[in-house]
Design a protein around this motif. Structure first.
Motif, short mmCIF file in Angstrom:
data_model
loop_
_atom_site.label_atom_id
_atom_site.label_comp_id
_atom_site.label_asym_id
_atom_site.label_seq_id
_atom_site.Cartn_x
_atom_site.Cartn_y
_atom_site.Cartn_z
N ILE A 46 37.75 31.04 35.48
CA ILE A 46 38.00 31.73 34.22
C ILE A 46 39.30 31.22 33.63
CG2 ILE A 46 38.39 33.98 33.16
CD1 ILE A 46 36.76 35.21 35.43
N THR A 47 39.34 31.01 32.31
CA THR A 47 40.51 30.38 31.70
C THR A 47 41.64 31.35 31.40
OG1 THR A 47 39.51 30.65 29.50
CG2 THR A 47 39.14 28.55 30.65
N LEU A 48 41.41 32.66 31.49
CA LEU A 48 42.47 33.62 31.21
C LEU A 48 43.52 33.57 32.31
CD1 LEU A 48 40.44 36.72 29.97
CD2 LEU A 48 41.71 35.07 28.59
N LEU A 49 44.79 33.62 31.90
CA LEU A 49 45.87 33.62 32.88
C LEU A 49 46.06 35.00 33.48
CD1 LEU A 49 48.53 31.47 30.99
CD2 LEU A 49 47.03 30.75 32.84
N ASP A 50 46.45 35.03 34.73
CA ASP A 50 46.72 36.28 35.43
C ASP A 50 48.21 36.58 35.30
OD1 ASP A 50 47.00 38.42 37.10
OD2 ASP A 50 46.24 37.42 38.90
N PRO A 51 48.59 37.65 34.59
CA PRO A 51 50.02 37.92 34.37
C PRO A 51 50.71 38.55 35.57
CG PRO A 51 48.71 39.64 33.37
CD PRO A 51 47.73 38.62 33.90
N ARG A 52 49.96 38.96 36.57
CA ARG A 52 50.57 39.71 37.67
C ARG A 52 51.62 38.94 38.47
NH1 ARG A 52 45.09 41.82 40.36
NH2 ARG A 52 44.59 39.66 39.78
N PRO A 53 51.43 37.64 38.76
CA PRO A 53 52.49 36.93 39.50
C PRO A 53 53.82 36.90 38.75
CG PRO A 53 50.43 35.71 39.63
CD PRO A 53 50.22 36.80 38.62
N ALA A 54 53.79 36.67 37.44
CA ALA A 54 55.04 36.66 36.66
C ALA A 54 55.67 38.04 36.62
CB ALA A 54 54.76 36.16 35.24
N LEU A 55 54.84 39.06 36.49
CA LEU A 55 55.35 40.43 36.49
C LEU A 55 55.99 40.76 37.83
CD1 LEU A 55 55.57 43.18 35.08
CD2 LEU A 55 53.29 43.72 35.96
N HIS A 56 55.31 40.40 38.90
CA HIS A 56 55.85 40.65 40.24
C HIS A 56 57.18 39.92 40.43
CE1 HIS A 56 55.88 41.34 44.57
NE2 HIS A 56 56.05 40.04 44.76
N HIS A 57 57.27 38.70 39.92
CA HIS A 57 58.48 37.89 40.03
C HIS A 57 59.69 38.61 39.46
CE1 HIS A 57 61.30 34.61 39.46
NE2 HIS A 57 61.12 34.62 38.15
N VAL A 58 59.60 39.07 38.21
CA VAL A 58 60.78 39.66 37.56
C VAL A 58 61.08 41.07 38.08
CG1 VAL A 58 60.61 38.23 35.50
CG2 VAL A 58 59.40 40.43 35.56
#
Length: 212
Positions: free
Chosen positions: A113-125
């Motif tokens: 699926i081409t949609l990006l998963d925002p959870r890793p970036a959210l978890h990072h900050v």
């Protein structure tokens, strides 16, 4: 051969070889003494130890992010929130040009699926904000604005985004966010502020990765 041990040895190699399978393969060259290998690991061995394709790269990226948290934890006693977050920005500097692709790799789905998963970036900050609160004895933590993980996540997200586009002014920019926090709090809802910067971050990651 412990994959955890080799992963730890691979993290410093990111500075010279990027977040790549090659960095993982070359980890065996840095084993101490007679344990050091004469040749890097084969691609088959890298897959067996760390996963196939980009799975191995994601493993290395997460290990590097963990190293960034440990860097924050090594802040001297009495460090302020500003100093702890500054230390985390400094940790980015050697690989700053690699970070957009690294975050894009974490956000890229594995199911086609081409949609990006925002959870890793959210978890990072959020993780950085949480660690900053844990690592500091700053008296300003008594204030609700600084005590809020969401507020710190917003400040760090904005600062890291700024660092990616203007490294030389990133620290002054972060200082301005801290110094202007009172006026920011009175004029902006912190959740909206965080969401705005987070969406901007995801869009930047998408553009850099070529997904959109």
């Amino acid at each position: 051969m412990s994959s955890a041990r080799l992963l730890k040895l691979a993290v410093p190699l990111v500075n010279t070889h990027g977040f790549t399978r090659e960095a993982l393969a070359r980890s065996v060259l840095t084993l101490p003494g007679k344990e050091a290998h004469a040749e890097p690991l084969s691609d088959t061995a890298v897959s067996a130890l760390f996963g196939k394709g980009d799975i191995a790269r994601r493993t290395l990226i997460r290990a590097w992010l963990d190293s960034g948290i440990r860097h924050m934890q090594s802040s001297p006693p009495g460090a302020t929130l500003k100093q702890v977050l500054r230390a985390r920005l400094e940790f980015n500097e050697p690989v700053l040009h690699l970070l957009p692709e690294a975050f894009a790799t974490l956000a890229s789905p594995t199911n086609g699926i081409t949609l990006l998963d925002p959870r890793p970036a959210l978890h990072h900050v959020v993780r950085i904000a949480d660690e900053a609160c844990n690592a500091t004895t700053d008296a300003s933590l008594q204030l609700a604005w600084y005590a809020s993980r969401g507020s710190l996540a917003a400040i760090y997200t904005a600062s890291e985004l700024h660092q990616l586009t203007s490294p030389t002014t990133a620290y002054d920019f972060m200082d301005s966010l801290f110094d202007g926090s009172s006026s920011l709090k009175s004029s902006l809802d912190e959740v909206s502020l965080f969401s705005s910067y987070f969406v901007k971050s995801c869009k930047g990651i998408a553009r850099s990765s070529g997904v959109f």
